[in-house]
Design an enzyme around this catalytic site. Structure first.
Site, PDB file in Angstrom:
ATOM      1  N   GLU A 216       0.844  -1.194   0.000  1.00 23.77           N
ATOM      2  CA  GLU A 216       0.000   0.000   0.000  1.00 23.77           C
ATOM      3  C   GLU A 216       0.879   1.244   0.000  1.00 23.77           C
ATOM      4  O   GLU A 216       1.981   1.225   0.560  1.00 23.77           O
ATOM      5  CB  GLU A 216      -0.872   0.023   1.254  1.00 23.77           C
ATOM      6  CG  GLU A 216      -1.850  -1.129   1.339  1.00 23.77           C
ATOM      7  CD  GLU A 216      -2.745  -0.998   2.562  1.00 23.77           C
ATOM      8  OE1 GLU A 216      -3.854  -0.478   2.413  1.00 23.77           O
ATOM      9  OE2 GLU A 216      -2.316  -1.386   3.662  1.00 23.77           O
ATOM     10  N   HIS A 240      -6.295 -11.031   5.579  1.00 23.61           N
ATOM     11  CA  HIS A 240      -6.305 -10.917   4.116  1.00 23.61           C
ATOM     12  C   HIS A 240      -5.256 -11.817   3.442  1.00 23.61           C
ATOM     13  O   HIS A 240      -5.569 -12.562   2.520  1.00 23.61           O
ATOM     14  CB  HIS A 240      -6.055  -9.468   3.687  1.00 23.61           C
ATOM     15  CG  HIS A 240      -7.034  -8.483   4.259  1.00 23.61           C
ATOM     16  ND1 HIS A 240      -8.356  -8.792   4.479  1.00 23.61           N
ATOM     17  CD2 HIS A 240      -6.892  -7.189   4.644  1.00 23.61           C
ATOM     18  CE1 HIS A 240      -8.974  -7.717   4.979  1.00 23.61           C
ATOM     19  NE2 HIS A 240      -8.111  -6.744   5.094  1.00 23.61           N
TER      20      HIS A 240
HETATM   21  C1  BG6 Z   1      -8.114  -3.228   5.876  1.00 17.65           C
HETATM   22  C2  BG6 Z   1      -6.968  -2.835   6.767  1.00 17.65           C
HETATM   23  O1  BG6 Z   1      -8.689  -4.425   6.317  1.00 17.65           O
HETATM   24  O2  BG6 Z   1      -7.647  -3.410   4.552  1.00 17.65           O
HETATM   25  C3  BG6 Z   1      -6.317  -1.571   6.268  1.00 17.65           C
HETATM   26  O3  BG6 Z   1      -7.446  -2.629   8.083  1.00 17.65           O
HETATM   27  C4  BG6 Z   1      -5.904  -1.721   4.808  1.00 17.65           C
HETATM   28  O4  BG6 Z   1      -5.172  -1.226   7.050  1.00 17.65           O
HETATM   29  C5  BG6 Z   1      -7.080  -2.232   3.967  1.00 17.65           C
HETATM   30  O5  BG6 Z   1      -5.474  -0.457   4.334  1.00 17.65           O
HETATM   31  C6  BG6 Z   1      -6.652  -2.569   2.557  1.00 17.65           C
HETATM   32  O6  BG6 Z   1      -7.785  -2.844   1.787  1.00 17.65           O
HETATM   33  P1  BG6 Z   1      -7.785  -2.600   0.207  1.00 17.65           P
HETATM   34  O7  BG6 Z   1      -9.100  -3.130  -0.243  1.00 17.65           O
HETATM   35  O8  BG6 Z   1      -7.640  -1.125  -0.008  1.00 17.65           O
HETATM   36  O9  BG6 Z   1      -6.616  -3.357  -0.333  1.00 17.65           O
END
Ligand code: BG6
Length: 484
Positions: A216, A240
C-alpha cells in the site's frame, strides 16, 4: 460481458454503527450502487442504528452526504438517490440499555429476510446479540454480519465466537474479510478449478515458490491509535494474506458450496508450519522531510509495532512440501500493488544451450489495481541471429476483456452484502478458520514480544526494509519488483 444482475429478495438490513466510518465509506454507498443496479429491490429497507439522536430525515441527510463524499459518480444521480433514501430509516439505540429496542422491533419486518450488520466495537457484539433476541427482533433465519478484526489473538477470537454462538447458529454468522469479495480473488478459484491447464502443475514438483504481496502507498493516517495496537501482522497477515494463501494453496473442493470451500481452506491453515523467527522481517516507515514517520502517525514515539511484514512459510502436505510461500505487506511503500505470483521451476534440461539461459514461467495474478493475469512464457527472440530466447507476458487485463462494463462490477462490500441477503456463506470466514489463523499467528507475535523485537526502519516509497530482500537473497531468490 458482465454477468446479469439477479435481484435479491426484499430485505431489512439494520446497520448498528450506522453513522460510523465503515457505514459512510463502504456500506451505504455500496447499497446505493446495488439499488441503482436493480439488485436491491425498492421494497427493501435499510435501518441505521446508532447512539446519535437523529430522526429519519436527519439520518437521510447523513447518508446523502456520505454518498456525496464516497459514492463517486453515482452521487450525481440525484433522482435515484432521493428514491433510495426513502428506503432508509433510523433508530437511536443504546446497545447496553433498553432505549430504542422497541422502536427497532416495530420497524423490522419478520416476514422477510433480515440482517444485522455489527459495524461496532467487538465489545458490543454480546450486548447486541442478546438484545436482538430479548426483543424478538432476530429470528432463526436472521443473519448477522461482523467485521474484522475478529479478536486480537486466539483467546479473544474464541471468546467472540462463544458470545455469538450463544444466540446465533454458525450458519447465521457472516464474518467479513473484504478481500474475499474482490473480483480477482474469486477469479482465482475460477482459474484454478474451472480450467484443466493449471492444476497438474499446481504443486511442489513444478512450482518453485509463491509470492503474495499486498503493498500500500497509504500510511496509517487517522487510524494510528487502532493500528498501533494491531500492526501489519494482525491487520493484514492474519486475515487478508492468509485468505489469499488458502485460496492459492487449497485442494479442489468437491463443490462450490460454503462448507466444502471452507473445509479446504481450514486444512491449509492447519497444515502451516510454525514460522521460524529468522524467516520473518518486520519494518516501520521512517519520516521524510515532508511526511511523518510511523511513530508520529501512531502518536507513540517508542512504538515497536510493525507497518511492514515479510515472511517465509511452508505448508506441510503432499502438494506443497518443499515449496516456500513468501508473504509481504506494508504501508507507505513504492506502489499500491496486490499480486500473487506463482513462480514455476526451470525447465529440467536446456536444449538451446547454456547461452540461451534459464527462463521461468511466472503466473502473476493482479488483485489491484488493473485486475488481471499475466503468464510469462519463453519464446524465440524474433529476427535473425540464431536461437535466442526471451520471456514475454501473455497478458490478460480484465478491463480489456470486459470493456467498460468492468465499471459495473460490484466492489467487495457490495458483493458480500448481497451474499448475506442471498444466504451464501462461501466468501465468509467460518469460526474455526479464524481461530486456526490466530493459532498460527499468535506464537509469531508472542516471539517478538518476548524478544522485545524492534522493527527495521524503511524509507517511505521504498520496497520495505533491506532485510526483507536479504531474506529472499539467502534463498537464492528475489522479490518481484513493486510495479503499478
Ligand atoms: C483493511 C486494513 O482491512 O484493509 C487496512 O485494516 C488496509 O489497514 C485495507 O489499508 C486494505 O484494503 P484494500 O481493499 O484497499 O486493499
Amino acid at each position: 460481458m458482465v454477468s446479469r444482475v439477479i435481484p435479491v429478495d426484499p430485505f431489512d438490513l439494520v446497520i448498528f454503527g450506522g453513522t460510523g466510518d465503515l457505514a459512510r465509506r463502504k456500506i451505504l454507498p455500496g447499497l446505493f450502487r446495488r439499488f441503482l443496479a436493480g439488485q436491491m429491490l425498492p421494497e427493501s429497507q435499510i435501518i441505521g442504528a446508532a447512539r446519535s439522536d437523529f430522526d429519519d430525515e436527519g439520518y437521510r441527510d447523513t447518508v446523502r452526504e456520505a454518498i456525496g463524499e464516497f459514492g463517486g459518480a453515482d452521487a450525481a444521480r440525484t433522482v435515484e438517490l432521493e428514491d433510495f433514501l426513502k428506503r432508509v430509516r433510523y433508530v437511536a439505540i443504546d446497545a447496553k440499555g433498553e432505549d430504542g429496542w422497541k422502536a427497532l422491533a416495530a420497524l423490522v419486518d419478520q416476514k422477510r429476510i433480515n440482517a444485522f450488520y455489527f459495524s461496532v466495537a467487538p465489545s458490543l457484539f454480546g450486548d447486541l446479540a442478546e438484545r436482538l433476541h430479548l426483543h424478538a427482533i432476530a429470528n432463526k433465519d436472521s443473519r448477522i454480519v461482523v467485521e474484522k478484526p475478529f479478536g486480537r489473538d486466539l483467546k479473544s477470537a474464541k471468546e467472540l465466537n462463544a458470545v455469538l454462538a450463544r444466540h446465533f447458529d454458525e450458519t447465521q454468522i457472516y464474518r467479513i474479510d473484504h478481500y474475499l469479495g474482490k473480483e480477482t480473488v474469486q477469479n482465482l478459484m475460477a482459474v484454478r478449478f474451472g480450467n484443466i491447464l493449471f492444476e497438474p502443475l499446481w504443486n511442489s514438483q513444478y512450482v518453485d515458490h509463491i509470492e503474495i504481496t499486498v503493498a500500500e502507498t497509504v500510511g496509517v493516517g487517522g487510524r494510528g491509535e487502532y493500528y498501533n495496537k494491531s500492526g501489519a501482522m494482525r491487520d493484514m497477515v492474519q486475515n487478508h494474506l492468509m485468505q489469499l494463501l488458502c485460496l492459492i494453496a487449497m485442494e479442489p473442493p468437491s463443490r462450490f458450496d460454503p462448507d466444502a470451500v471452507r473445509d479446504e481452506k481450514l486444512k491449509v491453515i492447519r497444515a502451516l508450519e510454525p514460522v521460524n523467527l529468522h524467516h520473518i522481517v518486520r519494518g516501520q516507515y521512517d519520516k521524510t522531510p515532508s511526511e511523518p514517520s510511523f511513530r508520529e502517525d501512531a502518536g507513540d514515539p517508542k512504538t515497536r509495532t510493525e507497518s511492514f511484514v515479510a515472511l517465509k512459510c511452508h505448508i506441510s502436505n503432499w502438494r506443497w512440501a518443499g515449496t516456500p510461500f513468501y508473504l509481504r505487506t506494508g504501508k507507505k511503500l513504492r506502489t499500491r500493488t496486490s499480486e500473487i505470483a506463482v513462480v514455476f521451476k526451470d525447465a529440467p534440461h536446456l536444449i538451446f544451450g547454456q547461452e540461451a539461459g534459464r527462463h521461468r514461467n511466472i503466473l502473476s495474478i493482479r488483485l489491484q489495481p488493473n485486475e488481471g493475469m499475466t503468464l510469462g512464457v519463453t519464446i524465440k527472440e524474433p529476427g535473425p541471429g540464431g536461437m535466442r530466447l526471451i520471456d514475454v507476458p501473455l497478458d490478460m487485463a480484465f478491463a480489456d476483456a470486459l470493456g467498460d462494463e468492468i465499471e459495473d462490477v460490484p466492489d467487495a462490500y457490495e458483493r458480500l452484502i448481497m451474499d448475506v441477503i442471498r444466504g451464501n456463506q462461501t466468501l465468509f470466514m467460518r469460526g474455526d478458520e479464524v481461530e486456526a489463523a490466530w493459532a498460527w499467528t499468535d506464537p509469531i507475535i508472542q516471539g517478538w514480544e518476548d524478544r522485545h523485537d524492534v522493527p527495521k526502519p524503511y524509507d517511505v516509497g521504498s520496497s520495505g526494509p533491506e532485510d526483507a530482500g536479504m531474506m529472499m537473497h539467502r534463498d537464492g531468490r528475489r522479490w518481484r519488483e513493486l510495479r503499478e
